[in-house]
Design an enzyme around this catalytic site. Structure first.
Site, PDB file in Angstrom:
ATOM      1  N   ASN A   8       0.874  -1.185   0.000  1.00  0.00           N
ATOM      2  CA  ASN A   8       0.000   0.000   0.000  1.00  0.00           C
ATOM      3  C   ASN A   8       0.907   1.230   0.000  1.00  0.00           C
ATOM      4  O   ASN A   8       1.937   1.258   0.690  1.00  0.00           O
ATOM      5  CB  ASN A   8      -0.916   0.020   1.219  1.00  0.00           C
TER       6      ASN A   8
ATOM      7  N   SER B 299     -16.862  -9.411  -8.396  1.00  0.00           N
ATOM      8  CA  SER B 299     -18.117  -9.035  -7.763  1.00  0.00           C
ATOM      9  C   SER B 299     -18.337  -9.798  -6.471  1.00  0.00           C
ATOM     10  O   SER B 299     -17.953 -10.959  -6.347  1.00  0.00           O
ATOM     11  CB  SER B 299     -19.299  -9.317  -8.700  1.00  0.00           C
ATOM     12  N   GLY B 300     -18.963  -9.096  -5.514  1.00  0.00           N
ATOM     13  CA  GLY B 300     -19.314  -9.755  -4.267  1.00  0.00           C
ATOM     14  C   GLY B 300     -19.054  -8.896  -3.052  1.00  0.00           C
ATOM     15  O   GLY B 300     -19.349  -9.274  -1.930  1.00  0.00           O
TER      16      GLY B 300
ATOM     17  N   LYS C 113     -18.554  -7.333 -16.189  1.00  0.00           N
ATOM     18  CA  LYS C 113     -18.782  -6.832 -14.825  1.00  0.00           C
ATOM     19  C   LYS C 113     -19.636  -5.573 -14.857  1.00  0.00           C
ATOM     20  O   LYS C 113     -20.502  -5.366 -13.998  1.00  0.00           O
ATOM     21  CB  LYS C 113     -17.436  -6.528 -14.153  1.00  0.00           C
TER      22      LYS C 113
ATOM     23  N   HIS D  28     -23.080  -6.573 -15.364  1.00  0.00           N
ATOM     24  CA  HIS D  28     -23.518  -7.125 -14.060  1.00  0.00           C
ATOM     25  C   HIS D  28     -24.004  -5.991 -13.171  1.00  0.00           C
ATOM     26  O   HIS D  28     -25.078  -6.048 -12.573  1.00  0.00           O
ATOM     27  CB  HIS D  28     -22.357  -7.865 -13.382  1.00  0.00           C
ATOM     28  N   ASN D  29     -23.221  -4.929 -13.096  1.00  0.00           N
ATOM     29  CA  ASN D  29     -23.589  -3.792 -12.244  1.00  0.00           C
ATOM     30  C   ASN D  29     -24.847  -3.086 -12.733  1.00  0.00           C
ATOM     31  O   ASN D  29     -25.673  -2.657 -11.938  1.00  0.00           O
ATOM     32  CB  ASN D  29     -22.425  -2.813 -12.140  1.00  0.00           C
TER      33      ASN D  29
ATOM     34  N   GLU E 174     -27.584  -5.148 -11.661  1.00  0.00           N
ATOM     35  CA  GLU E 174     -27.655  -4.984 -10.194  1.00  0.00           C
ATOM     36  C   GLU E 174     -28.465  -3.740  -9.850  1.00  0.00           C
ATOM     37  O   GLU E 174     -29.336  -3.758  -8.967  1.00  0.00           O
ATOM     38  CB  GLU E 174     -26.231  -4.866  -9.661  1.00  0.00           C
TER      39      GLU E 174
ATOM     40  N   LYS F 128     -21.314   4.899  -8.131  1.00  0.00           N
ATOM     41  CA  LYS F 128     -19.886   5.138  -8.383  1.00  0.00           C
ATOM     42  C   LYS F 128     -19.556   5.188  -9.873  1.00  0.00           C
ATOM     43  O   LYS F 128     -18.424   5.396 -10.252  1.00  0.00           O
ATOM     44  CB  LYS F 128     -19.049   4.055  -7.711  1.00  0.00           C
TER      45      LYS F 128
HETATM   46  C1  6PG Z   1     -20.106  -5.795  -6.806  1.00  0.00           C
HETATM   47  C2  6PG Z   1     -20.675  -4.374  -6.709  1.00  0.00           C
HETATM   48  C3  6PG Z   1     -19.580  -3.315  -6.615  1.00  0.00           C
HETATM   49  C4  6PG Z   1     -20.147  -1.902  -6.795  1.00  0.00           C
HETATM   50  C5  6PG Z   1     -20.403  -1.216  -5.484  1.00  0.00           C
HETATM   51  C6  6PG Z   1     -20.926   0.210  -5.673  1.00  0.00           C
HETATM   52  O1  6PG Z   1     -20.372  -6.445  -7.830  1.00  0.00           O
HETATM   53  O2  6PG Z   1     -19.454  -6.210  -5.844  1.00  0.00           O
HETATM   54  O3  6PG Z   1     -21.383  -4.150  -7.929  1.00  0.00           O
HETATM   55  O4  6PG Z   1     -18.614  -3.568  -7.616  1.00  0.00           O
HETATM   56  O5  6PG Z   1     -19.236  -1.106  -7.425  1.00  0.00           O
HETATM   57  O6  6PG Z   1     -21.351  -1.977  -4.815  1.00  0.00           O
HETATM   58  O7  6PG Z   1     -21.704   0.336  -6.819  1.00  0.00           O
HETATM   59  P1  6PG Z   1     -22.538   1.685  -7.107  1.00  0.00           P
HETATM   60  O8  6PG Z   1     -21.929   2.800  -6.295  1.00  0.00           O
HETATM   61  O9  6PG Z   1     -22.376   1.949  -8.581  1.00  0.00           O
HETATM   62  O10 6PG Z   1     -23.945   1.387  -6.697  1.00  0.00           O
END
Ligand code: 6PG
Length: 463
Positions: free
Chosen positions: A32, A133-134, A188, A191-192, A195, A262
């Site tokens: 880091n 994801s997760g 991904k 996927h979002n 989501e 985000k």
């Molecule tokens: C995942 C989620 C993750 C996501 C955050 C915030 O698959 O683990 O999709 O990657 O970026 O949960 O997402 P938002 O701020 O866009 O709702």
């Protein structure tokens, strides 16, 4: 001893993935950056906090970190998408050798990943874009991983990713090589987008039940009863959220109704527009998050435009059918966007495999996703599958009834409404788009195709 793999970026996801790697027996080097007053001794403190990291090496010096890795070096980068990744690559590339591998596990944009793969390839360095994801829990106990890029480079890090990934119902890792370029980050991203829609649909069901007078506990009971045949991670956590109390008060009732984002939902909306796919639900869910930020304006207008409140009681059985119906449309739109991208970008995506690695570990994991593994083996277009057609026919009338009653009550239910509107659009053989063509030709002489004229010739009328 040289470490087998290194992790850069010890935020929530980076720490969880590092612990997961160490728990699977891999020797891990941790890095880091050192930011005076903000990020100091992060790797060392992290190493000392968890027994599984006792054999790990901790660094805040990049050169020493890279030197601690066995060759070819394999480095997972878990930092914010965007310029931070480019800055890191400019610092670390001079320290790497031919055949070393960088894995970007952040939510990077697929087009940036494509560029980075090309840039590092010129130096003989491999760059893998891996959607992960997760969330924090998934990263620690088993995420769903969507890697893409150079296939031979992937084969060298496959064992690490498959070891830490979630396992599906048959014990297979929820990690599979997705394809070339940034296809993993694209998958991904979709996927979002899906989501966002799944979360919005649950929010709308919660809103309708709340407006009809149900308490959070009662809504939790309704949602819990849906889990028998509509189970999903998001439904499960929504039950927990509705039941969560602190000091005798529902935590949910204390949360400001402004939904943050985000960026991946915006990227999905732009990407599907570029593809020309009518995936209408993802933009609907995204724009509803934007609307939620107009909180003070909504309060002001609510005084000028009082809502009539609910008219006819919406039965929970009908609401459940509407929720199930809308989820089918969300999954159709998501997978058809993947199919379109696969053709357009020549990625040769395997939709059934993508459904499989989305059955555990990821945020949109669900019973329905498990059904799609087999359905997508036969059919990219799930609406054409008889099982799906039966599910739709059984839920359509209830969905119409829920949406109609909600509109009469002035409930804002953009995704439930759009799901049935999209369906009506996609099953309308003769639409009204001919009038739009005529209008365009009238004012812009853009021309139009004629019914029954296969030549593709554009016609024009002097209106
Ligand atoms: C995942 C989620 C993750 C996501 C955050 C915030 O698959 O683990 O999709 O990657 O970026 O949960 O997402 P938002 O701020 O866009 O709702």
């Amino acid at each position: 001893m040289k470490a087998e793999i290194g992790v850069i970026g010890l935020g929530v996801m980076g720490k969880s993935l590092s612990r997961n790697l160490a728990q699977k027996g891999f020797s891990v080097s941790l890095f880091n950056r050192h930011l005076k007053g903000k990020e100091e001794s992060v790797a060392l403190d992290f190493k000392q906090a968890f027994p599984e990291l006792k054999n790990s090496q901790a660094f805040d010096n990049l050169q020493a970190f890279v030197a601690s890795l066995e060759s070819p070096k394999k480095i997972m980068v878990m930092i914010a998408a965007g310029t931070a990744m480019d800055e890191l690559l400019s610092q670390i590339t001079p320290l790497l050798s031919v055949d070393d591998i960088i894995v970007d596990g952040g939510n990077s944009h697929f087009e940036e990943t494509k560029k980075r793969i090309k840039l590092l390839q010129e130096k003989g360095i491999h760059f893998i874009g891996a959607g992960i994801s997760g969330g924090e829990y998934g990263a620690l106990h088993g995420p769903s991983i969507m890697p893409s890029g150079n296939a031979s480079a992937y084969s060298k890090i496959e064992k690490f990713l498959k070891a830490i990934a979630a396992k599906d119902a048959h014990g297979e890792p929820c990690c599979s090589y997705i394809g070339s370029e940034g296809s993993g980050h694209f998958v991904k991203m979709i996927h979002n987008g899906m989501e966002y829609v799944e979360m919005q649909l649950l929010a709308e069901c919660y809103f309708i039940l709340n407006q009809q007078g149900a308490t959070n506990f009662e809504i939790a009971e309704v949602f819990e009863s849906w889990r028998k045949d509509l189970d999903s991670y998001l439904l499960e956590i929504s039950v927990d959220i509705l039941r969560k109390q602190e000091g005798g008060t529902s935590v949910l009732d204390t949360i400001l109704d402004q939904a943050d984002h985000k960026g991946t939902g915006k990227w999905s909306s732009i990407a599907i527009s570029n593809l020309g796919t009518p995936a209408t639900l993802i933009p609907a869910a995204l724009l509803t998050r934007y609307l939620s930020f107009f909180k003070s304006y909504r309060i002001q207008l609510s005084k000028n435009y009082p809502r009539p409140g609910f008219s006819d009681q919406i039965a929970t059985a009908e609401l459940k059918d509407a929720y199930g119906f809308a989820r089918i449309m969300n999954h159709y739109q998501g997978f058809s966007s993947l199919a379109k991208a696969s053709n357009q970008y020549q990625w040769n995506l395997n939709l059934s495999t993508i459904a499989r690695i989305w059955t555990q570990g990821c945020i949109i994991k669900s019973q329905f996703m498990m059904r799609l593994i087999d359905i997508l083996r036969k059919e990219n277009d799930i609406l054409s599958h008889p099982d799906i057609q039966k599910m739709i026919r059984e839920r359509h009338a209830a969905t119409q009834s829920v949406v109609a009653a909600s509109i009469r009550a002035a409930y804002h239910i953009p995704c439930l409404a759009e799901a049935v509107q999209f369906f009506h659009g996609i099953i309308t053989a003769d639409s009204s788009a001919n009038l739009i063509q005529a209008q365009r030709d009238y004012f812009g002489a853009h021309g139009y195709l004629k019914k029954g004229d296969p030549s593709g010739k554009k016609h024009h009328t002097e209106w």
